[in-house]
Design a protein around this motif. Structure first.
Motif, PDB file in Angstrom:
ATOM      1  N   ASP A 670       1.001  -1.064   0.085  1.00 26.66           N
ATOM      2  CA  ASP A 670      -0.065   0.070   0.040  1.00 26.66           C
ATOM      3  C   ASP A 670       0.784   1.408   0.088  1.00 26.66           C
ATOM      4  OD1 ASP A 670      -2.511  -0.988  -0.177  1.00 26.66           O
ATOM      5  OD2 ASP A 670      -2.437  -1.293   1.977  1.00 26.66           O
ATOM      6  N   GLY A 671       0.281   2.422  -0.626  1.00 28.51           N
ATOM      7  CA  GLY A 671       0.801   3.620  -0.730  1.00 28.51           C
ATOM      8  C   GLY A 671       0.174   4.559   0.498  1.00 28.51           C
ATOM      9  N   ASN A 672       1.014   5.095   1.445  1.00 32.26           N
ATOM     10  CA  ASN A 672       0.453   5.887   2.685  1.00 32.26           C
ATOM     11  C   ASN A 672       0.334   6.947   2.089  1.00 32.26           C
ATOM     12  OD1 ASN A 672       0.461   4.432   5.235  1.00 32.26           O
ATOM     13  ND2 ASN A 672       2.463   3.372   3.916  1.00 32.26           N
ATOM     14  N   HIS A 673      -0.938   7.781   2.142  1.00 28.74           N
ATOM     15  CA  HIS A 673      -1.369   9.000   1.875  1.00 28.74           C
ATOM     16  C   HIS A 673      -1.508   9.990   2.867  1.00 28.74           C
ATOM     17  CE1 HIS A 673      -2.059   7.783  -2.491  1.00 28.74           C
ATOM     18  NE2 HIS A 673      -2.160   6.745  -1.813  1.00 28.74           N
ATOM     19  N   LEU A 674      -1.298  11.190   2.717  1.00 28.57           N
ATOM     20  CA  LEU A 674      -1.884  11.887   3.761  1.00 28.57           C
ATOM     21  C   LEU A 674      -3.429  12.061   3.443  1.00 28.57           C
ATOM     22  CD1 LEU A 674       0.560  15.033   3.974  1.00 28.57           C
ATOM     23  CD2 LEU A 674       0.314  13.127   5.509  1.00 28.57           C
ATOM     24  N   ALA A 675      -4.453  12.135   4.305  1.00 30.86           N
ATOM     25  CA  ALA A 675      -5.839  12.228   3.947  1.00 30.86           C
ATOM     26  C   ALA A 675      -6.040  13.756   4.612  1.00 30.86           C
ATOM     27  CB  ALA A 675      -6.570  11.525   4.785  1.00 30.86           C
ATOM     28  N   VAL A 676      -6.575  14.546   3.716  1.00 28.28           N
ATOM     29  CA  VAL A 676      -7.109  16.074   4.202  1.00 28.28           C
ATOM     30  C   VAL A 676      -8.374  16.116   4.246  1.00 28.28           C
ATOM     31  CG1 VAL A 676      -6.535  18.131   3.561  1.00 28.28           C
ATOM     32  CG2 VAL A 676      -4.873  16.755   2.847  1.00 28.28           C
ATOM     33  N   ASN A 677      -8.987  16.945   5.072  1.00 28.51           N
ATOM     34  CA  ASN A 677     -10.228  17.455   5.430  1.00 28.51           C
ATOM     35  C   ASN A 677     -10.791  18.020   3.804  1.00 28.51           C
ATOM     36  OD1 ASN A 677     -12.503  19.696   5.746  1.00 28.51           O
ATOM     37  ND2 ASN A 677     -12.835  18.060   7.435  1.00 28.51           N
ATOM     38  N   LYS A 678     -12.111  17.798   3.678  1.00 25.94           N
ATOM     39  CA  LYS A 678     -12.635  17.872   2.025  1.00 25.94           C
ATOM     40  C   LYS A 678     -12.819  19.276   1.696  1.00 25.94           C
ATOM     41  CE  LYS A 678     -15.376  15.317  -0.828  1.00 25.94           C
ATOM     42  NZ  LYS A 678     -16.460  13.897  -1.266  1.00 25.94           N
ATOM     43  N   SER A 679     -12.648  20.059   2.866  1.00 30.75           N
ATOM     44  CA  SER A 679     -12.890  21.426   2.736  1.00 30.75           C
ATOM     45  C   SER A 679     -11.705  22.236   2.361  1.00 30.75           C
ATOM     46  CB  SER A 679     -13.485  22.107   3.942  1.00 30.75           C
ATOM     47  OG  SER A 679     -12.555  21.941   5.004  1.00 30.75           O
ATOM     48  N   LEU A 680     -10.489  21.527   2.429  1.00 35.04           N
ATOM     49  CA  LEU A 680      -9.142  22.024   2.240  1.00 35.04           C
ATOM     50  C   LEU A 680      -8.541  21.930   0.856  1.00 35.04           C
ATOM     51  CD1 LEU A 680      -7.982  21.847   5.984  1.00 35.04           C
ATOM     52  CD2 LEU A 680      -9.011  23.835   4.686  1.00 35.04           C
ATOM     53  N   PRO A 681      -9.018  21.944  -0.177  1.00 32.19           N
ATOM     54  CA  PRO A 681      -8.208  21.560  -1.456  1.00 32.19           C
ATOM     55  C   PRO A 681      -7.213  22.305  -1.684  1.00 32.19           C
ATOM     56  CG  PRO A 681     -10.119  22.983  -1.979  1.00 32.19           C
ATOM     57  CD  PRO A 681     -10.305  22.642  -0.483  1.00 32.19           C
ATOM     58  N   MET A 682      -6.940  23.495  -1.409  1.00 24.96           N
ATOM     59  CA  MET A 682      -5.628  24.397  -1.437  1.00 24.96           C
ATOM     60  C   MET A 682      -4.522  23.482  -0.593  1.00 24.96           C
ATOM     61  SD  MET A 682      -4.070  26.771  -3.267  1.00 24.96           S
ATOM     62  CE  MET A 682      -5.297  27.948  -3.668  1.00 24.96           C
ATOM     63  N   LEU A 683      -4.855  23.227   0.430  1.00 25.40           N
ATOM     64  CA  LEU A 683      -3.725  22.641   1.296  1.00 25.40           C
ATOM     65  C   LEU A 683      -3.542  21.235   0.703  1.00 25.40           C
ATOM     66  CD1 LEU A 683      -2.220  22.192   3.868  1.00 25.40           C
ATOM     67  CD2 LEU A 683      -4.133  21.316   4.974  1.00 25.40           C
ATOM     68  N   VAL A 684      -4.354  20.485  -0.158  1.00 23.79           N
ATOM     69  CA  VAL A 684      -3.814  19.413  -0.709  1.00 23.79           C
ATOM     70  C   VAL A 684      -2.675  19.669  -1.799  1.00 23.79           C
ATOM     71  CG1 VAL A 684      -4.428  17.396  -2.286  1.00 23.79           C
ATOM     72  CG2 VAL A 684      -6.018  18.128  -0.338  1.00 23.79           C
ATOM     73  N   ASN A 685      -2.860  20.858  -2.553  1.00 22.10           N
ATOM     74  CA  ASN A 685      -1.878  21.195  -3.424  1.00 22.10           C
ATOM     75  C   ASN A 685      -0.711  21.774  -2.702  1.00 22.10           C
ATOM     76  OD1 ASN A 685      -4.149  20.824  -5.461  1.00 22.10           O
ATOM     77  ND2 ASN A 685      -4.723  23.272  -5.413  1.00 22.10           N
ATOM     78  N   ILE A 686      -0.649  22.098  -1.832  1.00 27.70           N
ATOM     79  CA  ILE A 686       0.320  22.652  -0.885  1.00 27.70           C
ATOM     80  C   ILE A 686       1.291  21.482  -0.651  1.00 27.70           C
ATOM     81  CG2 ILE A 686       1.395  23.916   1.000  1.00 27.70           C
ATOM     82  CD1 ILE A 686      -1.147  25.948   0.497  1.00 27.70           C
ATOM     83  N   LEU A 687       0.611  20.457   0.106  1.00 28.31           N
ATOM     84  CA  LEU A 687       1.128  19.373   0.709  1.00 28.31           C
ATOM     85  C   LEU A 687       1.629  18.712  -0.320  1.00 28.31           C
ATOM     86  CD1 LEU A 687      -1.389  18.383   3.323  1.00 28.31           C
ATOM     87  CD2 LEU A 687       1.009  19.354   3.864  1.00 28.31           C
ATOM     88  N   ASN A 688       0.967  18.405  -1.686  1.00 31.78           N
ATOM     89  CA  ASN A 688       1.723  17.657  -2.641  1.00 31.78           C
ATOM     90  C   ASN A 688       3.123  18.042  -3.242  1.00 31.78           C
ATOM     91  OD1 ASN A 688       0.221  15.373  -3.349  1.00 31.78           O
ATOM     92  ND2 ASN A 688      -1.271  16.487  -4.366  1.00 31.78           N
ATOM     93  N   LYS A 689       3.316  19.305  -3.086  1.00 33.81           N
ATOM     94  CA  LYS A 689       4.598  19.847  -3.552  1.00 33.81           C
ATOM     95  C   LYS A 689       5.620  19.441  -2.262  1.00 33.81           C
ATOM     96  CE  LYS A 689       3.262  23.884  -6.019  1.00 33.81           C
ATOM     97  NZ  LYS A 689       3.362  25.587  -6.231  1.00 33.81           N
ATOM     98  N   ALA A 690       5.211  19.442  -1.134  1.00 33.21           N
ATOM     99  CA  ALA A 690       6.241  18.978  -0.196  1.00 33.21           C
ATOM    100  C   ALA A 690       6.623  17.432  -0.435  1.00 33.21           C
ATOM    101  CB  ALA A 690       5.769  19.136   1.269  1.00 33.21           C
TER     102      ALA A 690
END
Length: 931
Positions: A670-690
């Motif tokens: 399995d690939g481990n992912h960060l799960a982010v609250n659905k109201s925070l799509p901008m945070l997903v973009n930012i975390l993906n860069k990290a």
């Protein structure tokens, strides 16, 4: 002598002209200038006052005693400016306080290193007859000897002639003195010690309350800006409107201090110089008198360079942007037992320079320790020298400098289990608040490389590393950067007992793979992490859905979950394993557990897959791996399913004897992912860069830290990981083979290292005395030269040849001679600190390497000690021998900047001493020779 000012007169004033007493030489407050006119800061203030009140002033120039006497007797109306004292209050009434005045002892450059007034008792203090300096010093420091002079010019002349090495004064030496330039060279600006502070005001005769009211009325009409303009003119050298003034604190290297030449130096000084160059600004530095903001720097500086030893700021200042971040740490005495956490400091004395936030943090984590507060580092290290402190707490880089200065680096060592961080702000004057924007804009990306280089120059890249970290910050789009600015703190949820993935250790601190990854990503995004802890994964996941937290880690992105939360890219891949009793077999798969019971943590997506594909397996849901392991031990279940990381940790704790680990081939890695609250799509973009920035090296470091099976089992963690990640039928057999092989290899390596260590010692030490030999001397001398160049410290090489040894050796034989050399080695070792090096150079020649010196006299002190000890009788088996020694002393950097140069000069000086009569020591410079 009188100086009359023609000013407009108000007919309504009862008195048209006020006579003001000034002193001829009280520079910069009131004095007579070269044109024989009244001048100075207070003269200009009174002139402005007279304009506001529409009166005339007549300045009357007198010697100091007469200024007080004539005001006291009513012959003159006002004293222009005077230091308040209890004695003077008996005869005079004082106006409102103009400012707080610091009073100093100005020191000759030859004693400039002395900072403690108690060490100045051998020297006479020059004072002006009748000045308050004499009264204050007698009262506060009765052990100091005073020598009076009729006026300040006479005092300065005596100082120029070398009659006194110390004199009392206020802010600075008088520029009005005819030989000011020469005087300032003899008594440099930085060579002064505050002995008193007090209030400075005007004075009138007793009972003149109406006059005091009239004075206050006029002073209230003068604006703060008008007062500041006058202060800046007289209390800052050549201040112009376009110059930005910085106030800095002394003696806090590597951040700020004053050089021997009197110039500001240190990391913060050069940091602001880079900023000024980038922004085309003229700047200047003034020295703050003490840990507290004083009259000199309270309102005169535009920017206050932070005093690292204090968190107090002047009420006349405001916090500007963060420009740096520094680390505070603990340094433990070597007599303390080894510790893993600060809470283990029990009933010990911790010395700390008063810093409320640091003290509070230490008290919270080491509540049974006794904290002793000190006003400054000098006082704290004096206590450390006396053996009163078990622990030194303070800014890490400053403490390391003081350990060298006080020669305690072998007594105290840094404790790596504690770090306290503090942001450093630009502290700004309230009169120039626009500087905040200029500063923020000036510390842009264009100078970041220069600042990181500067950080490395001052060796801060290994501790604070503020700019080094900024270089690693990822580039964000404008909307992303704005989101980070508006939401700087991100709530990361973790479970409390999922070892080693994420957990709370026994000290209550967040640890594990996920926290390490979160910190790595947050540092590259310049965001802060706030951890929220939950009992189980199920609770954690529900909190994410509810919006109580923003992010959780190590989540598999199943189709069902994708409907509920947002996911980043995978940051970690990990196979599933079963931990089971060894007797069940080797490399089992799920089919082997049909009809058996397996434990698995609640909320794992694997539950539904096993129930669908392996219905004959009875699943027992547990809260965490501790409960799963307990179920195996009690025989409640036949195995426990978890990730490889958690399984490895459990094997490490329970040993491989009772449990085996089987990798599940039927389940995809399995690939481990960060799960982010659905109201925070901008945070997903930012975390993906990290996530994308995590390199193989980053991953390897985390593997090394957390995927560790104890070496006592003989199992190499890298081999385990490499093998465990390869799914195959022979995995368990391979692990056992590696374990047996590696245990033997471990013992062989251990024996080899012990032999290598012994051989290394033999190669670098003298067989007879056990002292360092020439090989080790060369290594340590070269290392010391490099270090002392950076720290601007001195080191000394003492070349010692025994006088009379040959006679003893020839008369009584080599065995007696050897005994003599062993005793000499013991005595020499007793003459120096543990941080110094004693070397047997060959035959009857020895070398001492003294490091971390500030003055040549320190080397002379050791040489005297050596001479006295060596000349004492030495009891040997056949005779009591009396010998002496000749010593040549070479100083770095004056006598050379290489090991060969220093040894050559010291050797040559030693032969000079022998030629001059032996049993003495000599330096290279004749005026410093001791013969």
């Amino acid at each position: 002598m009188t100086v009359l000012l023609a000013l407009p007169v108000s007919a309504q004033n009862a008195k048209q002209t006020y006579r003001v007493a000034i002193n001829k030489t009280s520079y910069p407050y009131h004095f007579l200038n070269k044109e024989q006119k009244a001048d100075g800061m207070m003269v200009e203030l009174w002139q402005l006052w007279a304009n506001k009140q529409n009166v005339q002033l007549e300045f009357v120039v007198l010697n100091w005693q007469q200024t007080i006497k004539q005001v006291q007797e009513g012959e003159l109306d006002i004293h222009a400016g005077i230091f308040k004292s209890t004695e003077r209050a008996k005869h005079l009434d004082f106006s409102m306080t103009f400012f707080n005045q610091s009073r100093h002892l100005f020191l000759h450059h030859s004693i400039a290193h002395i900072k403690n007034i108690s060490q100045l008792t051998p020297y006479a203090v020059g004072v002006v007859d009748g000045s308050s300096h004499a009264i204050s010093i007698k009262s506060k420091y009765p052990n100091l000897t005073l020598r009076s002079f009729s006026n300040r010019n006479a005092l300065y002349s005596a100082a120029m002639e070398g009659e006194i090495l110390m004199m009392a004064g206020v802010e600075k030496l008088s520029k009005n003195f005819s030989e000011y330039e020469l005087l300032s060279q003899q008594f440099p600006a930085f060579a002064k010690v505050i002995y008193d502070t007090g209030e400075y005001s005007a004075a009138v005769a007793k009972g003149e309350s109406q006059l005091l009211d009239f004075i206050k009325q006029g002073m209230d009409k003068i604006s703060d800006q008008e007062k500041l303009t006058i202060k800046r003119k007289w209390l800052i050298n050549d201040k112009s409107e376009n110059v930005i003034t910085f106030s800095y604190s002394n003696n806090q290297m590597p951040f700020s201090s004053t050089s021997v030449a009197g110039n500001a130096q240190g990391f913060f000084i050069e940091l602001w110089q880079i900023w000024a160059k980038e922004n085309d600004q003229d700047i200047e530095f003034i020295l703050s008198d003490s840990n507290e903001s004083t009259q000199t720097d309270k309102s005169l500086a535009d920017i206050y360079i932070t005093n690292v030893t204090s968190e107090k700021n002047s009420p006349e200042s405001v916090l500007g942007p963060v420009i740096y971040s520094i680390d505070y740490g603990l340094f433990l005495s070597n007599n303390m037992n080894k510790m893993l956490h600060i809470s283990e400091i029990d009933n010990k004395n911790i010395g700390v320079v008063s810093s409320p936030s640091l003290v509070k943090d230490i008290q919270n984590k080491a509540n049974s320790a006794s904290i002793i507060n000190f006003d400054n580092y000098e006082a704290m290290f004096a206590a450390a020298e006396r053996g009163e402190l078990d622990v030194i707490a303070g800014q890490s880089d400053i403490v390391e400098n003081y350990l060298i200065k006080y020669k305690l680096q072998s007594i105290y060592s840094k404790f790596n289990g504690y770090v306290f961080k503090r942001d450093i702000h630009a502290v700004l004057s309230r009169v120039n608040p626009k500087l905040s924007q200029l500063i923020a804009e000036g510390f842009g990306e264009s100078i970041l490389d220069d600042l990181a280089t500067l950080e490395k120059k001052w060796h801060l890249d290994k501790s604070s590393a503020f700019f080094k970290r900024q270089l690693a910050v990822l580039a964000l789009t404008e909307p992303e950067a704005q989101w980070v600015k508006d939401n700087n703190v991100v709530k990361f949820g973790i479970t409390k007992n999922w070892i080693p993935v994420e957990f709370i250790d026994k000290y209550g601190e967040v640890k594990g793979i996920n926290p390490d990854i979160f910190q790595l990503m947050s540092s590259r995004l310049n965001i802060k992490v706030d951890y929220v802890v939950y009992e189980s994964f199920n609770e954690l996941y529900q909190a994410l859905l509810a919006g109580d937290i923003d992010v959780i880690g190590s989540v598999v992105a199943t189709p069902e979950r994708k409907k509920e939360v947002l996911f980043t890219d995978s940051y970690w891949s990990m196979p599933w394993v079963i931990l089971h009793p060894r007797e069940l077999g080797k490399q089992l798969n799920l089919a082997d557990f049909s009809g058996k019971t397996l434990a698995i943590a609640k909320g794992y997506y694997l539950i539904s897959i096993i129930r669908k594909n392996f219905p004959l397996i009875d699943l027992r849901l547990v809260d965490d791996n501790e409960e799963g392991l307990l179920a195996i031990q009690k025989g409640i279940v036949d195995g426990y399913i978890d990730s490889l990381s958690s399984g490895t940790e459990l094997l490490k704790r329970e040993s491989l004897v009772s449990l085996s680990m089987s990798v599940l081939e039927e389940v995809d890695e399995d690939g481990n992912h960060l799960a982010v609250n659905k109201s925070l799509p901008m945070l997903v973009n930012i975390l993906n860069k990290a996530v994308l920035s995590i390199s193989d090296l980053d991953s390897q470091e985390i593997y090394e830290k957390w995927f560790d099976i104890n070496i006592e089992t003989g199992l190499d963690k890298n081999v385990v990981l490499r093998v465990a990640l390869q799914v195959g039928a022979l995995i368990t057999i391979i692990i056992i083979i590696i374990m047996v092989w590696n245990r033997r290899l471990y013992l062989e390596i251990k024996n080899r290292k012990k032999l290598e260590k012994k051989m290394q010692y033999m190669a670098t030490h003298d067989d007879l005395t056990g002292l360092a030999n020439r090989v080790l001397l060369k290594d340590r001398l070269n290392s010391a030269i490099s270090f002392h160049q950076r720290q601007k410290l001195l080191l000394a090489v003492l070349f010692i040849d025994l006088d009379g040894f040959k006679d003893i050796n020839d008369t009584y034989g080599h065995d007696v001679g050897d005994e003599l050399l062993i005793e000499v080695a013991t005595r020499l070792t007793g003459c120096v600190r543990e941080s110094d090096t004693v070397v047997r150079f060959g035959g009857d020649e020895f070398v001492l390497l003294l490091t971390g010196l500030h003055y040549q006299d320190e080397a002379a002190y050791v040489a005297d000690k050596v001479l006295k000890l060596i000349q004492q009788p030495i009891k040997l088996p056949e005779v009591t021998a009396t010998i002496g020694c000749s010593i040549g002393i070479a100083m770095f950097p004056d006598d050379g900047d290489s090991d060969n140069e220093l040894l050559k000069i010291a050797d040559s000086l030693m032969y000079d001493v022998k030629a001059a009569g032996k049993n003495h020591y000599a330096f290279n410079r004749k005026d410093d020779s001791a013969v």
